[in-house]
Write a protein that holds these residues in place. Sequence first.
Motif, PDB file in Angstrom:
ATOM      1  N   SER A 199       0.856  -1.179   0.000  1.00 57.94           N
ATOM      2  CA  SER A 199       0.000   0.000   0.000  1.00 57.94           C
ATOM      3  C   SER A 199       0.897   1.235   0.000  1.00 57.94           C
ATOM      4  O   SER A 199       2.003   1.216   0.524  1.00 57.94           O
ATOM      5  CB  SER A 199      -0.910   0.018   1.230  1.00 57.94           C
ATOM      6  N   THR A 200       0.430   2.263  -0.641  1.00 52.98           N
ATOM      7  CA  THR A 200       1.221   3.491  -0.686  1.00 52.98           C
ATOM      8  C   THR A 200       0.509   4.569   0.106  1.00 52.98           C
ATOM      9  O   THR A 200      -0.697   4.547   0.275  1.00 52.98           O
ATOM     10  CB  THR A 200       1.428   3.974  -2.131  1.00 52.98           C
ATOM     11  N   GLY A 201       1.262   5.499   0.594  1.00 55.51           N
ATOM     12  CA  GLY A 201       0.718   6.610   1.342  1.00 55.51           C
ATOM     13  C   GLY A 201       1.839   7.570   1.653  1.00 55.51           C
ATOM     14  O   GLY A 201       2.942   7.463   1.116  1.00 55.51           O
ATOM     15  N   TYR A 202       1.557   8.497   2.518  1.00 58.08           N
ATOM     16  CA  TYR A 202       2.546   9.497   2.894  1.00 58.08           C
ATOM     17  C   TYR A 202       2.722   9.514   4.399  1.00 58.08           C
ATOM     18  O   TYR A 202       1.799   9.218   5.145  1.00 58.08           O
ATOM     19  CB  TYR A 202       2.122  10.892   2.409  1.00 58.08           C
ATOM     20  N   GLY A 203       3.909   9.856   4.835  1.00 56.73           N
ATOM     21  CA  GLY A 203       4.215   9.994   6.249  1.00 56.73           C
ATOM     22  C   GLY A 203       4.927  11.301   6.484  1.00 56.73           C
ATOM     23  O   GLY A 203       5.323  11.996   5.533  1.00 56.73           O
ATOM     24  N   LEU A 204       5.079  11.660   7.732  1.00 59.45           N
ATOM     25  CA  LEU A 204       5.779  12.879   8.102  1.00 59.45           C
ATOM     26  C   LEU A 204       7.027  12.535   8.895  1.00 59.45           C
ATOM     27  O   LEU A 204       6.980  11.713   9.800  1.00 59.45           O
ATOM     28  CB  LEU A 204       4.888  13.786   8.958  1.00 59.45           C
ATOM     29  N   SER A 205       8.113  13.168   8.543  1.00 61.23           N
ATOM     30  CA  SER A 205       9.351  13.055   9.292  1.00 61.23           C
ATOM     31  C   SER A 205       9.536  14.381  10.024  1.00 61.23           C
ATOM     32  O   SER A 205       9.640  15.429   9.387  1.00 61.23           O
ATOM     33  CB  SER A 205      10.516  12.804   8.324  1.00 61.23           C
ATOM     34  N   CYS A 206       9.532  14.332  11.358  1.00 64.62           N
ATOM     35  CA  CYS A 206       9.588  15.550  12.174  1.00 64.62           C
ATOM     36  C   CYS A 206      10.851  15.558  13.018  1.00 64.62           C
ATOM     37  O   CYS A 206      11.120  14.599  13.740  1.00 64.62           O
ATOM     38  CB  CYS A 206       8.375  15.627  13.100  1.00 64.62           C
ATOM     39  N   ARG A 207      11.618  16.654  12.935  1.00 62.23           N
ATOM     40  CA  ARG A 207      12.844  16.820  13.722  1.00 62.23           C
ATOM     41  C   ARG A 207      12.853  18.227  14.310  1.00 62.23           C
ATOM     42  O   ARG A 207      12.345  19.158  13.692  1.00 62.23           O
ATOM     43  CB  ARG A 207      14.088  16.643  12.864  1.00 62.23           C
ATOM     44  N   ALA A 208      13.466  18.344  15.490  1.00 58.76           N
ATOM     45  CA  ALA A 208      13.603  19.654  16.123  1.00 58.76           C
ATOM     46  C   ALA A 208      14.899  19.683  16.920  1.00 58.76           C
ATOM     47  O   ALA A 208      15.445  18.633  17.267  1.00 58.76           O
ATOM     48  CB  ALA A 208      12.413  19.946  17.038  1.00 58.76           C
ATOM     49  N   GLN A 209      15.356  20.870  17.228  1.00 60.40           N
ATOM     50  CA  GLN A 209      16.542  21.015  18.053  1.00 60.40           C
ATOM     51  C   GLN A 209      16.211  20.725  19.512  1.00 60.40           C
ATOM     52  O   GLN A 209      16.914  20.001  20.184  1.00 60.40           O
ATOM     53  CB  GLN A 209      17.141  22.428  17.921  1.00 60.40           C
ATOM     54  N   SER A 210      15.091  21.324  19.983  1.00 61.21           N
ATOM     55  CA  SER A 210      14.736  21.145  21.398  1.00 61.21           C
ATOM     56  C   SER A 210      13.225  21.236  21.587  1.00 61.21           C
ATOM     57  O   SER A 210      12.505  21.673  20.695  1.00 61.21           O
ATOM     58  CB  SER A 210      15.438  22.202  22.264  1.00 61.21           C
ATOM     59  N   VAL A 211      12.784  20.806  22.769  1.00 62.63           N
ATOM     60  CA  VAL A 211      11.385  20.882  23.160  1.00 62.63           C
ATOM     61  C   VAL A 211      11.337  21.494  24.551  1.00 62.63           C
ATOM     62  O   VAL A 211      12.210  21.251  25.383  1.00 62.63           O
ATOM     63  CB  VAL A 211      10.704  19.492  23.135  1.00 62.63           C
ATOM     64  N   MET A 212      10.305  22.331  24.780  1.00 61.44           N
ATOM     65  CA  MET A 212      10.142  22.943  26.098  1.00 61.44           C
ATOM     66  C   MET A 212       8.656  23.091  26.411  1.00 61.44           C
ATOM     67  O   MET A 212       7.846  23.107  25.484  1.00 61.44           O
ATOM     68  CB  MET A 212      10.846  24.293  26.150  1.00 61.44           C
ATOM     69  N   PRO A 213       8.319  23.151  27.699  1.00 64.67           N
ATOM     70  CA  PRO A 213       6.914  23.379  28.049  1.00 64.67           C
ATOM     71  C   PRO A 213       6.437  24.702  27.435  1.00 64.67           C
ATOM     72  O   PRO A 213       7.194  25.680  27.405  1.00 64.67           O
ATOM     73  CB  PRO A 213       6.915  23.455  29.574  1.00 64.67           C
ATOM     74  N   LYS A 214       5.211  24.705  26.947  1.00 58.67           N
ATOM     75  CA  LYS A 214       4.649  25.907  26.331  1.00 58.67           C
ATOM     76  C   LYS A 214       4.299  26.916  27.414  1.00 58.67           C
ATOM     77  O   LYS A 214       3.725  26.561  28.439  1.00 58.67           O
ATOM     78  CB  LYS A 214       3.401  25.527  25.531  1.00 58.67           C
ATOM     79  N   LYS A 215       4.664  28.159  27.166  1.00 61.14           N
ATOM     80  CA  LYS A 215       4.337  29.220  28.110  1.00 61.14           C
ATOM     81  C   LYS A 215       2.871  29.577  27.983  1.00 61.14           C
ATOM     82  O   LYS A 215       2.346  29.673  26.886  1.00 61.14           O
ATOM     83  CB  LYS A 215       5.213  30.446  27.851  1.00 61.14           C
ATOM     84  N   ALA A 216       2.222  29.752  29.139  1.00 58.67           N
ATOM     85  CA  ALA A 216       0.777  30.046  29.154  1.00 58.67           C
ATOM     86  C   ALA A 216       0.470  31.420  28.600  1.00 58.67           C
ATOM     87  O   ALA A 216       1.252  32.283  28.510  1.00 58.67           O
ATOM     88  CB  ALA A 216       0.248  29.935  30.568  1.00 58.67           C
TER      89      ALA A 216
END
Length: 111
Positions: A94-111
């Motif tokens: 079967s064919t389809g698409y996927g996402l490749s996600c990369r980031a430098q860092s992750v942090m809690p979101k500020k309110a």
Amino acid sequence: MDQISSLHLTQDSLSNSGDLLLVECRPVKRYVDGKPVENEYEFKCIVVAPKNGFNRYEVTVSDKPTFEVPADGSVPVAFTGLTVKIYRKFNDNSTGYGLSCRAQSVMPKKA
């Protein structure tokens, strides 16, 4: 046949302008040119997007997160240096698409 030639995805497009909730983060071996690098790790962050049908995304982060995810909860987060690429998947005939996600860092979101 329709073909995607260009697509710009951001954190807002993944989350449908809502939150990305970090539900799990674990170390994974770092790979360079398809080969594992001894004693070097990146971090696989699993996030869900409530405003986008609770879609689940895996984001590989280079820097170790400086916070913990509660065992029975989640943390709204923001990523620094996020890049999202679409790729064609070929598995089980079967064919389809996927996402490749990369980031430098992750942090809690500020309110």
